[in-house]
Design a protein around this motif. Structure first.
Motif, PDB file in Angstrom:
ATOM      1  N   ASP A   1      -0.924   4.445  -1.892  1.00 36.92           N
ATOM      2  CA  ASP A   1      -2.043   3.787  -2.547  1.00 36.92           C
ATOM      3  C   ASP A   1      -3.312   4.115  -1.768  1.00 36.92           C
ATOM      4  OD1 ASP A   1      -3.469   2.208  -4.216  1.00 36.92           O
ATOM      5  OD2 ASP A   1      -2.674   0.296  -3.485  1.00 36.92           O
ATOM      6  N   THR A   2      -4.407   4.190  -2.478  1.00 35.79           N
ATOM      7  CA  THR A   2      -5.680   4.408  -1.780  1.00 35.79           C
ATOM      8  C   THR A   2      -6.613   3.249  -2.095  1.00 35.79           C
ATOM      9  OG1 THR A   2      -6.591   5.630  -3.640  1.00 35.79           O
ATOM     10  CG2 THR A   2      -5.528   6.916  -1.928  1.00 35.79           C
ATOM     11  N   ALA A   3      -7.567   3.088  -1.241  1.00 34.70           N
ATOM     12  CA  ALA A   3      -8.568   2.052  -1.485  1.00 34.70           C
ATOM     13  C   ALA A   3      -9.582   2.606  -2.470  1.00 34.70           C
ATOM     14  CB  ALA A   3      -9.226   1.660  -0.176  1.00 34.70           C
TER      15      ALA A   3
ATOM     16  N   LEU B   1     -14.024   5.518   9.725  1.00 33.48           N
ATOM     17  CA  LEU B   1     -15.071   4.692   9.128  1.00 33.48           C
ATOM     18  C   LEU B   1     -15.915   4.031  10.214  1.00 33.48           C
ATOM     19  CD1 LEU B   1     -13.204   2.990   6.169  1.00 33.48           C
ATOM     20  CD2 LEU B   1     -15.106   4.607   6.028  1.00 33.48           C
TER      21      LEU B   1
ATOM     22  N   ALA C   1      -3.852  -1.008  -1.143  1.00 32.74           N
ATOM     23  CA  ALA C   1      -4.778  -0.418  -0.189  1.00 32.74           C
ATOM     24  C   ALA C   1      -6.204  -0.930  -0.367  1.00 32.74           C
ATOM     25  CB  ALA C   1      -4.742   1.094  -0.309  1.00 32.74           C
ATOM     26  N   ASP C   2      -6.567  -1.333  -1.589  1.00 32.52           N
ATOM     27  CA  ASP C   2      -7.906  -1.852  -1.824  1.00 32.52           C
ATOM     28  C   ASP C   2      -8.243  -2.984  -0.856  1.00 32.52           C
ATOM     29  OD1 ASP C   2      -8.332  -0.130  -3.860  1.00 32.52           O
ATOM     30  OD2 ASP C   2      -8.087  -1.584  -5.489  1.00 32.52           O
ATOM     31  N   ASP C   3      -7.242  -3.786  -0.602  1.00 35.88           N
ATOM     32  CA  ASP C   3      -7.461  -4.905   0.297  1.00 35.88           C
ATOM     33  C   ASP C   3      -7.063  -4.599   1.730  1.00 35.88           C
ATOM     34  OD1 ASP C   3      -8.339  -6.851  -1.679  1.00 35.88           O
ATOM     35  OD2 ASP C   3      -6.305  -6.614  -2.482  1.00 35.88           O
ATOM     36  N   PHE C   4      -6.047  -3.785   1.854  1.00 35.29           N
ATOM     37  CA  PHE C   4      -5.499  -3.570   3.194  1.00 35.29           C
ATOM     38  C   PHE C   4      -6.433  -2.756   4.089  1.00 35.29           C
ATOM     39  CE2 PHE C   4      -3.015  -1.036   6.209  1.00 35.29           C
ATOM     40  CZ  PHE C   4      -2.458  -2.056   6.953  1.00 35.29           C
ATOM     41  N   LEU C   5      -6.959  -1.702   3.558  1.00 40.98           N
ATOM     42  CA  LEU C   5      -7.752  -0.807   4.404  1.00 40.98           C
ATOM     43  C   LEU C   5      -8.967  -1.522   5.017  1.00 40.98           C
ATOM     44  CD1 LEU C   5      -7.590   2.013   5.477  1.00 40.98           C
ATOM     45  CD2 LEU C   5      -8.918   2.812   3.541  1.00 40.98           C
ATOM     46  N   PRO C   6      -9.682  -2.318   4.228  1.00 43.40           N
ATOM     47  CA  PRO C   6     -10.786  -3.055   4.863  1.00 43.40           C
ATOM     48  C   PRO C   6     -10.301  -3.983   5.975  1.00 43.40           C
ATOM     49  CG  PRO C   6     -11.004  -3.123   2.479  1.00 43.40           C
ATOM     50  CD  PRO C   6      -9.684  -2.484   2.771  1.00 43.40           C
TER      51      PRO C   6
ATOM     52  N   ARG D   1     -16.855   3.273  -0.698  1.00 40.94           N
ATOM     53  CA  ARG D   1     -17.015   3.609   0.719  1.00 40.94           C
ATOM     54  C   ARG D   1     -15.765   4.244   1.332  1.00 40.94           C
ATOM     55  NH1 ARG D   1     -15.515  -1.044   3.764  1.00 40.94           N
ATOM     56  NH2 ARG D   1     -17.061  -0.525   5.355  1.00 40.94           N
ATOM     57  N   PHE D   2     -14.658   4.093   0.676  1.00 40.35           N
ATOM     58  CA  PHE D   2     -13.442   4.726   1.202  1.00 40.35           C
ATOM     59  C   PHE D   2     -13.134   6.049   0.527  1.00 40.35           C
ATOM     60  CE2 PHE D   2     -12.466   0.123   1.919  1.00 40.35           C
ATOM     61  CZ  PHE D   2     -12.587   0.172   3.290  1.00 40.35           C
TER      62      PHE D   2
ATOM     63  N   SER E   1       0.825  -1.211   0.000  1.00 44.35           N
ATOM     64  CA  SER E   1       0.000   0.000   0.000  1.00 44.35           C
ATOM     65  C   SER E   1       0.857   1.257   0.000  1.00 44.35           C
ATOM     66  CB  SER E   1      -0.896   0.049   1.226  1.00 44.35           C
ATOM     67  OG  SER E   1      -1.535  -1.161   1.402  1.00 44.35           O
TER      68      SER E   1
ATOM     69  N   ARG F   1     -23.682   5.587   2.888  1.00 40.31           N
ATOM     70  CA  ARG F   1     -22.487   5.032   2.259  1.00 40.31           C
ATOM     71  C   ARG F   1     -21.401   6.106   2.089  1.00 40.31           C
ATOM     72  NH1 ARG F   1     -21.160   0.353   0.373  1.00 40.31           N
ATOM     73  NH2 ARG F   1     -22.095  -0.868   2.024  1.00 40.31           N
TER      74      ARG F   1
ATOM     75  N   PHE G   1     -19.910   4.521  11.147  1.00 40.18           N
ATOM     76  CA  PHE G   1     -20.438   3.306  10.552  1.00 40.18           C
ATOM     77  C   PHE G   1     -21.932   3.389  10.297  1.00 40.18           C
ATOM     78  CE2 PHE G   1     -21.669  -1.229  10.630  1.00 40.18           C
ATOM     79  CZ  PHE G   1     -20.881  -1.653   9.578  1.00 40.18           C
TER      80      PHE G   1
ATOM     81  N   GLN H   1     -12.561   1.460  -3.355  1.00 38.23           N
ATOM     82  CA  GLN H   1     -13.987   1.259  -3.143  1.00 38.23           C
ATOM     83  C   GLN H   1     -14.671   2.578  -2.808  1.00 38.23           C
ATOM     84  OE1 GLN H   1     -11.481  -0.448  -1.819  1.00 38.23           O
ATOM     85  NE2 GLN H   1     -12.026  -2.560  -1.303  1.00 38.23           N
TER      86      GLN H   1
ATOM     87  N   GLU I   1     -22.692   5.622   7.605  1.00 42.79           N
ATOM     88  CA  GLU I   1     -22.218   5.025   6.369  1.00 42.79           C
ATOM     89  C   GLU I   1     -23.239   4.023   5.848  1.00 42.79           C
ATOM     90  OE1 GLU I   1     -18.815   2.271   4.476  1.00 42.79           O
ATOM     91  OE2 GLU I   1     -19.343   2.114   6.588  1.00 42.79           O
TER      92      GLU I   1
ATOM     93  N   GLU J   1     -18.757  -8.333   4.774  1.00 43.85           N
ATOM     94  CA  GLU J   1     -19.608  -7.146   4.823  1.00 43.85           C
ATOM     95  C   GLU J   1     -18.783  -5.866   4.916  1.00 43.85           C
ATOM     96  OE1 GLU J   1     -23.559  -7.446   7.144  1.00 43.85           O
ATOM     97  OE2 GLU J   1     -22.295  -9.065   7.886  1.00 43.85           O
ATOM     98  N   LEU J   2     -17.613  -6.028   5.435  1.00 53.18           N
ATOM     99  CA  LEU J   2     -16.734  -4.857   5.531  1.00 53.18           C
ATOM    100  C   LEU J   2     -15.868  -4.696   4.288  1.00 53.18           C
ATOM    101  CD1 LEU J   2     -15.579  -5.335   9.225  1.00 53.18           C
ATOM    102  CD2 LEU J   2     -17.112  -3.563   8.386  1.00 53.18           C
ATOM    103  N   GLY J   3     -16.069  -5.549   3.337  1.00 54.41           N
ATOM    104  CA  GLY J   3     -15.298  -5.442   2.106  1.00 54.41           C
ATOM    105  C   GLY J   3     -13.984  -6.201   2.162  1.00 54.41           C
TER     106      GLY J   3
ATOM    107  N   THR K   1      -9.520  -2.006   9.045  1.00 53.86           N
ATOM    108  CA  THR K   1     -10.749  -1.619   9.722  1.00 53.86           C
ATOM    109  C   THR K   1     -11.298  -2.791  10.534  1.00 53.86           C
ATOM    110  OG1 THR K   1     -11.182  -0.340   7.728  1.00 53.86           O
ATOM    111  CG2 THR K   1     -12.953  -0.472   9.335  1.00 53.86           C
TER     112      THR K   1
END
Lengths: 213, 1025
Positions: A61-63, B880, B828-833, A67-68, A42, B891, B884, A65, B887, B771-773, B836
């Motif tokens: 890097d950013t997510a 986040l 980050a697409d995978d890491f951030l979820p 929602r982010f 990331s 969203r 929640f 999705q 969100e 559910e959290l991605g 969280t």
């Protein structure tokens, strides 16, 4: 010892367009063992020599999705450049890209260098976004544009070289000419980009031969 | 006394032959000569006997070259020899490392003895005097320890050798060719040495007892007088002006505006042309060096000290102004330092050049002439100064360059000590009628050299570390010395410990270690602050030493022990040995009878400790022992300090010292914050002011002259900010941490955000990862527990940087789980979820304040790096979670949350891009109020220690005031005027005003004293801001 200039680059774009693949390709090709690897993909860094300076890319890097999305400002704050990635096989991702550009123009750092990367150009047979569209759009916003393939390592180096030139030049020049954008994809530049090479390639057309490069 | 010293130096030379003949493992040849020595009761006689000794055989071992070189070390008391000695040390080390098996171990061991013998002749002499008694007590263990001791000795020796060298260098600028090829030249060299010693008679150095004067090493002098020679603010013209009037060799260190670097401005001989030359100082991340030289130093003082001794890349050595060089006490130096830049023009600097000539030959012509003469007289080869290349001390050979500067200081004191000791010892030995014997021969090759070589190299390294010890300690030492209070001999403690161990059991040496540690560690906690360096070498003392010629007896067992030993050789042990000397000499001065004993024991430490014979003694001095042990401990610990650590420690100490302006600033702020809880409207507000305060104080510190020595002299420029930041954490955040945390909690409880977070955490925890991605492997229960532990550790840290480090570790762990050996890299697409998800699983409300603490207090320069990235991610993940519910509905983050983020971004970015124009910097905005022209403002360069009087003068110039006497500087604050008295410091006043948590509008106004204050001020209110 050469001076190190840090360059924060932010990656934006839909999820699945290959943002991190681009960075991984960029960072891990010509792997430099002297540089301590980062803990994850990331955040990555790569140091590239440029003239008599070293440029250290700090790539955030950013997510992607939705929602982010709202977290993005934290990531692009203080960035010198943003790489906005879309997938040439997905029209949607190009739309998202436009949203990002808009957001950056509104809320992003001033003078942020924008680079548009149409990833997955190895899949051009199922292309949804014509190259022409991207070029025209990039021109209209004054961004770098390049079609890349992280898979085949196409134009990755060029993309970051371009960012480097732009960030260095934009710091000393107010505007950037169209020529330079074309330059970015030229292989001579990718090969050398030395101190001497730039004015030669530009042939006096562009102001930035006077710049520090 | 001087004669005695000269004699003992000479005598020790004569001890060389015996050991030189010792390559034969059985060493029969040594015995007769030892007997000679035993018989000699007095120095001269001994000398006579010994000088009759047969010429030695050349050592047959591969290390022969080293031996020769080593031998020459003592002989050549020359600048050039200094380097060659180092080279020799290096060679020894290399040799030890190269040679891998069997005999080699022996050879190296022998070398150690050799070396010890050469460098410590007289001590060896005394030491050997103790021998016969101990021979009978010889055991295998002793044997083992013998060897072990010898290694320590080697280190000690190396250290003292260099220290001594330095001392010699101070006294004499003679260059002698080292490496005498045979004994004859050796003898000549010895003559050289002794004659030189005689020459020096008049100098304090030789008077063993009253050598108080000599304790001031070059480094000390440099440290004390840096206000004189360290003039970073000086420009070219000023430097030229000052140096023109100085004799060649005199130097200044300043910052060149052309090179943008620190330079040594050196006065060259001759008045014509350029009378000074600049030598740029290169600063790397950790070291200082002269451009073109491969020798680097931990700080500027060491660099200068080195170049006062060795010219290296300079045309000649640097020379201290006479007044400084001749100063004998700290008080004198302080006096000089008080003069600062004025020293150069003051009468104090008028150097009686004749007086200084003989001992401190001017560089260039006179120096070389001088030395050449000396060389000729002594029949020694002419000077050949080595370039760094010749000395193999280029960068690749880094260690060499480090040993030197580091050892320079502490062991210069050793020398004093050891000189004194020598005389003491001989007396003592004579008095007690102990028979003498030549030095012990090394035990036979019982060494597993595989173990040994790394060990040795390790110990050498360790030995070099302590030399970075804070100079302050030396001052303490000096203080100690000047005090009549006897200093307890700390060695005894360790002695006691080891004695117990030895006496109590026949366990291998390794046992000693834990035993010692157990004594030390608690002690270390008690002793804070600067205490004198650790004391020596304990184990050896008072225990009959082992003669190696006997010790070869059962050396099969020795091997076993040796391996134990190599494990046990810990830094503390070798340190003790290494640092054993410094206090010693002083003790000798102050604490006579005991000291004699000590002296003796110290020499014995050359030999391995053995018998618990002196145990009675040690128990009888126990209280002293304890004290000294404490001192030793703290010495050991602080000796590991790098210049960075020292600086931080120093700043932290200063911050507690209310006598300093900085201390006041910090302490007042801390107590203000603690007492006025209601002065901040929000947690962010509070953290922000703390951060701002830290930044301001940092700016102040980097520019003020309160730090002594200036930080630039210890820390390379690009590291100054890093070091200051760490120091700020220590002196501001550490005491405030508890308060800040409590306040944060209060704020969050009050505004209900914790309650909300708690609810949402609950909510999020009930969701499944998808559910959290999250579509990648997630940490299981065990991993989450691990992460929780890390977060809890994080809570204990006060430094935001350390907290971030722990956060990074958590992230690393998450990545490891995610990647699960798949080799796939996740962005980050995978890491951030996942992050969280993990944060929710940890269910720690405190994380919120932790993140906030880091976000607001982290050094802005780190916000763009990896730490900044993951901190941002963690903050994002928490946001986040906090949002929640919303969100779920929208969203999207609430607009409020987005605003918060944007504000934070703005704030922190601004903080970074606009260098806080401060407040503590050297500028003062002064408004000028004049009847005719109204009010004008000017920004003036006003350093912190410039008085109002000077500022007024400056204002008179800048504002072109005709009659300055009618004007004065006023402070307008709180709607009142205060005329500043002449002796106040406007910058301090300004700093004080700025440090008030509630910023006040204030102006410095330069105006007519009697004018009506209210006529102009209101209309010009903002003119001075």
């Amino acid at each position: 010892m050469m001076a190190i200039r840090e360059l924060k680059v932010c990656l934006l774009g839909d999820t699945g367009v290959g943002k991190s693949s681009i960075v991984c390709r960029f960072v891990q090709d010509h792997f430099d063992h002297n540089i301590s690897p980062t803990i994850g993909a990331s955040f990555m860094t790569k140091t590239v020599p440029c003239g008599n300076e070293l440029h250290k890319f700090l790539i955030w890097d950013t997510a992607g999705q939705e929602r982010f999305h709202s977290l993005a400002p934290m990531y692009y704050r203080g960035s010198a450049a943003a790489v906005i990635v879309y997938d040439i096989t997905k029209q949607d991702s190009f739309h998202t890209l436009k949203k990002w550009v808009k957001e950056l123009k509104e809320h992003g750092p001033e003078n942020i260098v924008m680079a548009i990367a149409g990833n997955k150009c190895d899949l051009s047979d199922i292309r949804e976004v014509p190259m022409k569209d991207a070029k025209e759009y990039a021109e209209s916003i004054g961004a770098i544009v390049v079609e890349t393939s992280a898979k085949n390592a196409v134009n990755i180096e060029e993309l970051f070289q371009g960012i480097m030139i732009r960030t260095v030049c934009s710091s000393s020049l107010a505007s950037w000419c169209w020529l330079c954008r074309r330059l970015l994809v030229s292989s001579e530049l990718a090969a050398g980009l030395g101190h001497a090479a730039v004015p030669a390639v530009l042939g006096g057309v562009c102001l930035h031969r006077d710049s520090r490069l | 006394m001087a004669l005695g010293t000269a004699h003992s130096l000479k005598a020790e030379q004569h001890h060389n032959p015996p050991s030189q003949a010792s390559p034969d493992p059985r060493g029969e040849s040594a015995t007769p000569r030892r007997r000679c020595a035993e018989g000699s009761g007095s120095g001269p006689r001994e000398e006579a006997v010994l000088s009759g000794a047969a010429p030695p055989r050349a050592p047959a071992r591969p290390a022969a070259g080293c031996c020769r070189r080593l031998r020459s070390l003592r002989a050549g008391c020359a600048r050039a020899a200094c380097l060659s000695r180092l080279q020799a040390l290096w060679l020894v080390r290399q040799r030890l490392e190269e040679q891998s098996l069997g005999a080699v171990g022996y050879a190296s061991l022998q070398l150690c003895f050799w070396f010890g013998y050469i460098c410590f002749g007289s001590e060896f002499k005394a030491f050997t005097g103790v021998f016969p008694g101990t021979m009978s007590c010889l055991t295998m263990k002793a044997h083992c320890r013998d060897k072990r001791g010898s290694f320590f000795k080697l280190i000690d020796t190396i250290a003292s050798e260099i220290g001594e060298l330095k001392q010699e260098m101070v006294q004499t600028d003679v260059m002698v060719e080292d490496e005498p090829a045979d004994l004859r030249s050796l003898v000549k060299n010895m003559d050289n040495v002794s004659s030189e010693k005689k020459d020096v008679k008049g100098c304090p150095r030789d008077s063993g007892y009253d050598s108080l004067s000599n304790k001031l090493s070059i480094l000390d002098k440099l440290l004390h007088t840096h206000p004189v020679w360290l003039q970073l603010g000086l420009n070219d013209a000023e430097a030229t002006e000052i140096l023109r009037a100085q004799p060649p060799g005199i130097f200044l260190v300043r910052k060149s505006s052309k090179l943008l670097k620190k330079v040594i401005s050196l006065r060259l001989p001759g008045d014509c042309g350029s009378c000074l030359k600049e030598f740029a100082i290169k600063e790397s991340t950790y070291t200082f060096s002269l451009e073109g030289s491969g020798i680097s130093f931990a700080d500027l003082f060491r660099l200068i000290a080195f170049y006062c001794i060795s010219r290296d890349v300079l045309p000649f050595t640097l020379k201290l102004p006479h007044a400084i060089a001749a100063a004998k006490t700290e008080a004198e130096l302080e006096e000089i330092a008080q003069l600062g830049l004025n020293f150069w023009s003051s009468p104090a600097n008028s150097s009686p050049s004749d007086a200084s000539a003989p001992r401190k030959p001017g560089p260039s012509d006179s120096a070389s002439k001088d030395s050449r003469q000396l060389c000729l007289i002594n029949g020694v080869h002419s000077i050949r100064t080595r370039t760094p290349l010749e000395l193999e001390c280029s960068q690749t050979n880094g260690a060499l360059c480090f040993i030197n500067p580091l050892f320079l200081k502490v062991h210069s004191q050793d020398v004093t000590g050891s000189l004194k000791r020598q005389s003491l010892k001989s007396q003592d030995v004579n008095g007690t009628e102990r028979p003498r014997s030549p030095p012990p021969r090394p035990p036979p090759p019982s060494i597993n050299s595989v173990l040994m070589s790394p060990q040795l190299s390790r110990t050498i390294k360790q030995a070099s570390v302590p030399e970075t010890v804070n100079h302050k300690k030396e001052r303490d030492l000096d203080l100690l010395q000047s005090k009549p209070t006897p200093i307890p001999p700390p060695r005894l403690k360790k002695q006691a410990v080891s004695a117990e161990v030895e006496g109590g059991s026949s366990k291998p040496a390794a046992v000693i270690q834990p035993a010692c540690n157990s004594v030390r560690v608690p002690a270390a906690a008690d002793v804070v602050g600067e205490t004198p360096p650790p004391q020596p070498a304990p184990t050896a003392s008072k225990k009959p030493a082992v003669s190696s010629s006997e010790s070869h007896v059962p050396w099969n067992g020795g091997r076993q022990r040796l391996s134990d030993m190599s494990i046990s050789t810990s830094s503390s042990d070798s340190l003790d040995f290494d640092r054993s000397m410094p206090l010693f000499g002083y003790e000798g001065d102050t604490n006579s009878s005991l000291e004699d004993f000590e002296g003796e024991s110290d020499q014995e430490s050359m030999a391995p400790p053995l018998k618990p014979k002196k145990k009675r003694n040690s128990s009888f001095v126990l209280p002293k022992i304890v004290k000294s042990q404490l001192r030793k401990v703290s010495g050991v610990f602080s000796s590991f300090m790098t210049p960075e650590k020292r600086m931080i420690k120093k700043i932290a100490e200063m911050s507690r010292d209310k006598r300093t302006y900085f201390g006041c600033l910090v302490q007042d702020y801390i107590s203000f914050l603690q007492e006025n809880k209601e002065c901040h409207v929000s947690s962010t507000d509070m953290l922000q002011t703390v951060r701002q305060f830290m930044t301001q104080v940092k700016n102040y510190l980097s520019q003020s002259s309160e730090l002594d020595p200036p930080i630039e002299s210890l820390i390379p420029e690009d590291q100054i900010d890093v070091v200051l930041e760490k120091a700020m954490h220590k002196c501001i955040l550490k005491p405030l941490k508890g308060h800040i945390e409590a306040m944060l909690k209060e704020f969050h409880t009050a505004d209900g955000s914790w309650k909300q977070l708690k609810e949402n955490l609950q909510l999020v925890r009930q969701r499944n990862p998808q559910e959290l991605g999250v579509f990648v492997p997630t940490p299981d229960f065990v991993d989450v527990e691990k992460i929780k532990v890390k977060f809890m550790t994080m809570q204990k840290m006060y430094s935001p940087e350390k907290k971030v480090m722990l956060l990074l570790r958590v992230c690393k762990l998450i990545y490891t789980v995610m990647e699960n050996n798949s080799g796939r890299l996740y962005g980050a697409d995978d890491f951030l979820p996942v992050l969280t998800y993990v944060i929710a699983q940890c269910d720690m409300l405190e994380l919120d304040t932790e993140i906030e603490y880091m976000m607001e207090l982290l050094d802005p320069s780190l916000l763009h790096g990896e730490g900044g990235y993951y901190l941002t991610s963690a903050y994002g993940a928490l946001s986040l979670i906090k949002n929640f519910q919303e969100e779920q509905a929208a969203r999207l983050l609430s607009s409020e949350a987005r605003d918060t983020l944007r504000q934070w971004h703005k704030r922190r970015t601004t903080n970074r891009t606009i260098p806080s124009v401060d407040d503590f910097q050297n500028y003062l905005r002064v408004a000028f109020q004049d009847v005719n022209s109204g009010c004008t403002g000017k920004t003036l360069l006003v350093r912190p220690y410039i008085t109002t009087e000077d500022v007024c003068q400056l204002c008179a110039e800048k504002f072109k005031v005709d009659n300055p006497k009618e004007y004065s500087l006023f402070l307008f604050v709180d709607d009142t005027w205060q005329q500043l008295t002449e002796d106040t410091y406007p910058q301090k006043i300004k700093a004080e005003l700025h440090s008030r948590p509630q910023p006040q509008v204030f102006h410095f106004v330069y105006k007519r004293i009697n004018s009506d204050p209210y006529s102009a001020i209101f209309q010009n209110d903002d003119s001075a801001s």
